[in-house]
Design an enzyme around this catalytic site. Structure first.
Site, short mmCIF file in Angstrom:
data_model
loop_
_atom_site.label_atom_id
_atom_site.label_comp_id
_atom_site.label_asym_id
_atom_site.label_seq_id
_atom_site.Cartn_x
_atom_site.Cartn_y
_atom_site.Cartn_z
N THR A 131 2.40 -3.26 8.28
CA THR A 131 2.42 -4.01 9.53
C THR A 131 3.83 -4.52 9.83
OG1 THR A 131 0.13 -4.68 9.23
CG2 THR A 131 1.47 -6.05 10.69
N GLU B 50 -4.21 -14.48 2.39
CA GLU B 50 -4.32 -13.42 3.41
C GLU B 50 -5.80 -13.12 3.70
OE1 GLU B 50 -2.28 -9.76 2.49
OE2 GLU B 50 -3.21 -8.69 4.15
N THR C 188 0.83 -1.21 0.00
CA THR C 188 0.00 0.00 0.00
C THR C 188 0.86 1.26 0.00
OG1 THR C 188 -1.60 -1.24 1.31
CG2 THR C 188 -1.90 1.13 1.22
N HIS D 125 -22.19 -5.91 27.63
CA HIS D 125 -21.29 -5.66 28.77
C HIS D 125 -21.63 -4.33 29.46
CE1 HIS D 125 -18.79 -9.03 27.50
NE2 HIS D 125 -18.07 -8.87 28.60
N GLY D 126 -22.57 -3.57 28.91
CA GLY D 126 -22.89 -2.28 29.52
C GLY D 126 -21.68 -1.35 29.52
#
Ligand SMILES: Cc1cc2nc3c(=O)[nH]c(=O)nc-3n(C[C@H](O)[C@H](O)[C@H](O)COP(=O)(O)OP(=O)(O)OC[C@H]3O[C@@H](n4cnc5c(N)ncnc54)[C@H](O)[C@@H]3O)c2cc1C
Length: 385
Positions: free
Chosen positions: A163, A246, A131, A342-343
């Site tokens: 990455t 990938e 990229t 999970h709030g």
């Protein structure tokens, strides 16, 4: 499909999944929060994974791997995620899955010795540099150039969002050696320390915090011609093949992150009491869990089936795009529901769910965003003018 007919569920692969899970429970999960703050995984982690016989899973023994196929590489990822790893830690630890496949297919013995074997031994880190700041989805428009000059190439340009780029020992780089379009592209391995190669900056991200991501620059960078992978003009084809595995790997990881989020949510709604009853006693909560389960199972069953066909040598380009889109969508839905159930704790940095919620966002973008993948599938399936 589950059970003995599912190639992901053979006894050998169940054992591999369990071994990977144990490794993540011991070596990754306890330190993950610290690595997220550091913005990087420790270098020793790859050596430990290699020592445990995990790093080279899915690679032939002849190139330093442990044997097995792309299915084994995905079972490894599933096991690591089940043991509490994050997809960011997988991206950082397993960057060789994107930097090596081209060399494993057509690399010279010298390239295998200098790059593939050390990477699979956990001694070197390799990145994939494709990229660019102005070129992401449309890779045929790549601008970084490599001009032949005697027994070297002179590379000029820049790569973005790479990455493991900040700590890479080598970058498997897509460069333009010829004219415009895909036929002018080649793959060249650029080693760190080569004059003219530099890490311009380390990027701050929403998620995958322990996976370093970098912008790289090449200025009159002289790279030995011996580092060309395959022949001039082979780059786009080699890249497309690697992108298949990938994208399937990303699909499997998206399902794994979703499964882990569902498992954590089930534990939470069993123990969390509101209005005098555990949350799981409410039918609306049960239906949410069922929908999360259903979306994961459908996406994973499809991703695994396409992976098995890919491993068997079938042409599954359109199906690979669909598998990634479906898994990324399922994952987005599941992590959102998990955070909701999970709030407020789901919004707190101290919960694992909060990390998965952020980490999941990249699956609809990285390795090919959903919209261009749908375009590609439309072409392959004949849904065009
Ligand atoms: C955490 C992370 C790690 C990464 N790691 C790497 C790496 O190791 N190596 C590497 O080379 N790259 C890496 N990338 C880059 C990533 O693969 C690209 O960013 C991605 O392919 C999208 O490209 P882009 O950002 O240029 O988006 P663009 O191409 O600019 O697209 C922007 C938006 O427009 C949409 N779009 C584009 N074209 C069309 C179209 N024709 N029709 C409709 N919609 C369209 C896209 O879907 C997207 O939503 C990484 C990215 C991230 C976030």
């Amino acid at each position: 499909m589950t059970g003995p007919l599912d190639p992901f569920e053979t006894d050998e692969r169940k054992a591999l999944r369990a071994s990977a899970r144990g490794f993540a429970e011991r070596e990754i999960q306890p330190d993950l929060d610290a690595w997220e703050l550091d913005g990087v995984i420790p270098a020793e982690l790859a050596k430990k994974a290699a020592g445990a016989g995990l790093l080279g899973v899915g690679y032939p023994e002849a190139v330093g791997g442990e044997g097995g196929s792309v299915i084994d590489a995905m079972v490894l990822a599933e096991g690591l995620m089940a043991g509490g790893a994050s997809t960011g830690s997988l991206a950082a630890l397993l960057t060789h899955n994107v930097s090596l496949p081209h060399m494993v297919r057509v690399g010279t013995p010298d390239q295998v010795a200098r790059f593939v074997k050390p990477a699979l031994a956990g001694e070197k880190v390799g990145s994939l540099g494709v990229t660019e700041a102005d070129v992401g989805s449309d890779l045929a428009a790549t601008r970084t150039t490599a001009r032949r000059d005697g027994d070297h190439y002179v590379v000029n340009g820049a790569k973005m969002f790479i990455t493991s780029g900040a700590r890479a020992d080598f970058v498997t780089t897509l460069v333009r050696t010829g004219g415009p379009g895909p036929k002018g592209l080649s793959i060249l391995v650029v080693e760190s320390g080569t004059p003219g190669f530099s890490v311009s900056r380390k990027l701050n991200k929403m998620g995958w915090l322990c996976s370093d991501t970098a912008e790289l620059a090449f200025t009159d960078c002289r790279v030995p011609a011996a580092n060309l992978v395959g022949r001039e003009g082979d780059g786009f084809g080699l890249l497309m093949h690697q992108l298949m595995s990938e994208r399937l790997m990303l699909a499997i990881q998206a399902c794994a992150i979703a499964q882990r989020s569902l498992d954590l949510t089930v534990d939470h709604v069993r123990s969390r009491v509101t209005f005098g009853q555990p949350l799981i006693s409410r039918q609306v909560v049960q239906h949410k869990l069922v929908e999360m389960h259903q979306r994961i199972d459908v996406a994973r069953t499809y991703a695994r089936a396409v992976t098995a066909r890919f491993a068997g040598g079938e042409q599954v380009t359109a199906e690979t795009c669909l598998a990634k889109i479906a898994a990324a969508d399922a994952c987005s839905f599941v992590v959102d529901q998990a955070a909701q159930l999970h709030g407020s704790m789901g919004f707190m940095r101290e919960t694992e769910i909060e990390r998965h919620y952020r980490d999941a966002r990249v699956f609809r973008i990285g390795g090919g965003a959903s919209e261009p993948l749908a375009d590609w599938a439309a072409r392959m399936l004949g849904y065009h003018e």
